[in-house]
Design a protein around this motif. Structure first.
Motif, mmCIF file in Angstrom:
data_model
loop_
_atom_site.group_PDB
_atom_site.id
_atom_site.type_symbol
_atom_site.label_atom_id
_atom_site.label_comp_id
_atom_site.label_asym_id
_atom_site.label_seq_id
_atom_site.Cartn_x
_atom_site.Cartn_y
_atom_site.Cartn_z
ATOM 1 N N ALA A 243 34.059 -4.239 -9.433
ATOM 2 C CA ALA A 243 34.406 -3.371 -8.476
ATOM 3 C C ALA A 243 35.617 -3.332 -8.536
ATOM 4 O O ALA A 243 35.979 -2.428 -8.639
ATOM 5 C CB ALA A 243 32.848 -2.756 -7.609
ATOM 6 N N GLN B 136 21.134 3.146 -20.921
ATOM 7 C CA GLN B 136 21.436 3.648 -19.174
ATOM 8 C C GLN B 136 19.794 4.666 -19.093
ATOM 9 O O GLN B 136 19.724 3.708 -17.930
ATOM 10 C CB GLN B 136 22.635 5.041 -19.478
ATOM 11 C CG GLN B 136 23.859 4.819 -19.674
ATOM 12 C CD GLN B 136 24.668 6.016 -20.648
ATOM 13 O OE1 GLN B 136 24.176 7.097 -20.144
ATOM 14 N NE2 GLN B 136 26.265 5.615 -20.648
ATOM 15 N N VAL C 37 30.860 -4.727 -17.885
ATOM 16 C CA VAL C 37 31.499 -4.149 -17.127
ATOM 17 C C VAL C 37 32.801 -5.124 -15.534
ATOM 18 O O VAL C 37 31.544 -5.874 -15.353
ATOM 19 C CB VAL C 37 30.455 -3.116 -16.226
ATOM 20 C CG1 VAL C 37 31.144 -2.309 -14.792
ATOM 21 C CG2 VAL C 37 29.869 -2.489 -16.815
ATOM 22 N N ARG D 284 30.338 -7.971 -14.231
ATOM 23 C CA ARG D 284 28.744 -7.577 -13.354
ATOM 24 C C ARG D 284 27.755 -7.565 -13.938
ATOM 25 O O ARG D 284 27.301 -6.981 -15.405
ATOM 26 C CB ARG D 284 28.791 -6.229 -12.913
ATOM 27 C CG ARG D 284 29.905 -5.724 -11.838
ATOM 28 C CD ARG D 284 30.558 -4.395 -11.619
ATOM 29 N NE ARG D 284 29.624 -3.149 -11.376
ATOM 30 C CZ ARG D 284 29.030 -3.376 -10.031
ATOM 31 N NH1 ARG D 284 29.996 -3.568 -8.849
ATOM 32 N NH2 ARG D 284 27.646 -2.379 -9.570
ATOM 33 N N SER E 175 23.640 0.890 -16.996
ATOM 34 C CA SER E 175 24.667 1.634 -16.636
ATOM 35 C C SER E 175 25.291 0.968 -15.099
ATOM 36 O O SER E 175 26.843 1.050 -16.103
ATOM 37 C CB SER E 175 24.526 2.718 -15.750
ATOM 38 O OG SER E 175 23.586 3.622 -16.120
ATOM 39 N N GLN E 176 25.930 0.828 -14.028
ATOM 40 C CA GLN E 176 26.476 -0.479 -13.831
ATOM 41 C C GLN E 176 26.318 -1.491 -13.885
ATOM 42 O O GLN E 176 27.238 -2.304 -13.212
ATOM 43 C CB GLN E 176 26.265 -0.284 -11.959
ATOM 44 C CG GLN E 176 24.789 -1.273 -12.041
ATOM 45 C CD GLN E 176 24.511 -0.879 -10.248
ATOM 46 O OE1 GLN E 176 25.453 -1.211 -9.293
ATOM 47 N NE2 GLN E 176 23.203 -1.013 -9.684
ATOM 48 N N TYR E 177 25.564 -1.938 -14.810
ATOM 49 C CA TYR E 177 25.763 -3.914 -15.692
ATOM 50 C C TYR E 177 26.034 -3.948 -16.772
ATOM 51 O O TYR E 177 25.920 -2.682 -17.676
ATOM 52 C CB TYR E 177 24.343 -3.933 -15.343
ATOM 53 C CG TYR E 177 23.635 -3.504 -14.209
ATOM 54 C CD1 TYR E 177 24.193 -4.260 -12.772
ATOM 55 C CD2 TYR E 177 22.121 -3.733 -14.305
ATOM 56 C CE1 TYR E 177 24.087 -4.382 -12.060
ATOM 57 C CE2 TYR E 177 21.850 -3.171 -13.067
ATOM 58 C CZ TYR E 177 22.562 -3.573 -12.502
ATOM 59 O OH TYR E 177 21.548 -3.080 -11.312
#
Length: 421
Positions: A127, A96, A124, A201, A101-103
């Motif tokens: 969305a 992180q 991940v 993602r 974090s978003q991948y």
């Protein structure tokens, strides 16, 4: 894991490498033969005089007899659920802090994260159907034994979240530890998601929004996607900007099209059309590569075949960029000569096929192939084709695959990027 802990001692004078931080002990470094325990059972390691060195797990069936989990004498059970949960939290915090974090990212990279012989990738989901999937793979007997505790730790850490768990112990490297290959197991589903055809993602090579890939996390190669290449793809996408209206790319061992999709996104953002030929031995991989590359706007041609034998029909100097990213061609020390020659063969084809003022990106994930040896094969391959190459960049594994200076075996991925005349 309430098991009796065996005590092993190193031979006198053979503790220097381990004390310096290397996490392994070989069987011939121990006093006596490492017998009398089950593979992966807890072991306390001591020096020749009986002084504590580490706790971890042992394997009497492997050349690597001991793998360290903790050098803290106060940590009596580093294989406990609490200890494993703490290591997973620490590993996640590192990723992180690196912006993942978003991948999707590698959550645990074996020895570098204090869990030797163990891989955990966190994928991940896109969305529209949010969630995450953890894919666990054990290369060591100790890692194999810890899977139930790891699953429990992951379930605790993701309580109340949409999270799937898959175990992928279907890799041949397990045989070195006396372990059998196993069929993939989905231990925890994500409601409404087919994990054999899901969309993940991935950190983008160009721009800020994630790049979406359709993947097979149950039956695909390794854990379903090669996260270690993301930094190399980004390095090249941001470095080489050809003055072309259309670029022809040859992607050898394209798998699900990571290089092709990411580079298509980058080049199309610069107004360059992309025609990409993907070569792979797997029809399933080519099907996914087509979807992923065409989703970014390229024209995709699939070519099923062996990169060592089936490229002769392609015309000389017909591609502006050739990407060489094969699976490990060297599986063990006995295979080094043949594997090294295989790297020479495929790169000889790459330099035959690349156009003047084009580029070659050549990679190796064989840990046993030294970087200098790969560079020598690239030099020979270019010479065979009377090509001159100016190497402009070198790459390695992405930051979510950290390395320990004391553990050279963890530095396995190599990449050289050059412009050809």
């Amino acid at each position: 894991m309430a098991l009796k802990t065996a005590v092993w001692r190193l031979q006198s004078g053979l503790d220097r490498r381990f004390r310096a931080g290397h996490p392994w002990v070989y069987s011939n470094e121990l006093q006596g033969s490492p017998k009398g325990i089950e593979a992966g059972a807890p072991v306390e390691l001591q020096d020749a005089g009986g002084k504590f060195l580490a706790r971890g797990f042992g394997n009497p069936s492997s050349l690597i007899a001991f793998r360290a989990l903790s050098r803290n004498p106060d940590e009596v059970e580093p294989w406990s659920l609490e200890a494993l949960r703490s290591k997973l939290e620490s590993a996640a915090l590192l990723r992180q802090s690196l912006g993942y974090s978003q991948y999707s990212y590698r959550l645990v990279f074996g020895e570098a994260d204090g869990l030797p012989g163990l891989i955990i990738d966190r994928f991940v989901l896109e969305a529209q159907q949010p969630g995450q999937v953890f894919v666990i793979q054990a290369h060591s007997a100790g890692g194999d034994r810890m899977i139930p505790q790891l699953v429990e730790a992951l379930e605790t850490l993701t309580a109340g979240k949409r999270a799937g768990i898959v175990v992928r112990n279907d890799v041949g490297v397990r045989k070195l530890e006396g372990l059998e290959e196993q069929e993939p197991r989905v231990l925890r589903e994500v409601p409404g998601i087919d994990l054999s055809r899901c969309r993940i993602r991935v950190r983008p090579a160009w721009g800020t929004d994630p790049t979406i890939f359709e993947v097979d996390l149950v039956n695909g190669q390794k854990t379903g996607f090669f996260l270690d290449q993301t930094a190399n793809v980004a390095l090249w996408a941001n470095l080489w900007k050809p003055e072309l209206r259309k670029i022809r790319i040859l992607d050898l061992c394209c798998y699900v099209g990571q290089w092709g999709a990411q580079l298509t996104r980058a080049y199309r953002a610069q107004g360059i059309e992309v025609e990409l030929t993907g070569v792979d031995a797997s029809e399933t991989a080519l099907e996914l590569a087509r979807k992923n590359v065409e989703a970014q706007g390229a024209r995709f041609t699939a070519m099923k075949g062996d990169i060592l034998t089936d490229l002769t029909g392609l015309a000389d100097r017909s591609f502006d960029l050739v990407i060489v990213d094969p699976p490990a061609l060297i599986k063990g020390r006995k295979a080094i000569p043949a594997g090294t020659h295989a790297y020479l063969q495929v790169n000889t084809q790459a330099f035959r096929l690349v156009a003047e003022r084009g580029a070659v990106v050549s990679c190796s994930c064989s840990a046993l192939l030294e970087e200098e040896s790969l560079l020598q094969q690239l030099s020979k391959a270019a010479y065979r084709n009377r090509r001159q190459v100016r190497w402009v960049a070198r790459g390695g594994q992405a930051p979510d695959h950290p390395v320990l200076a004391e553990f050279g075996e963890g530095r396995y991925l190599k990449a050289f990027m050059g412009v050809v005349s």
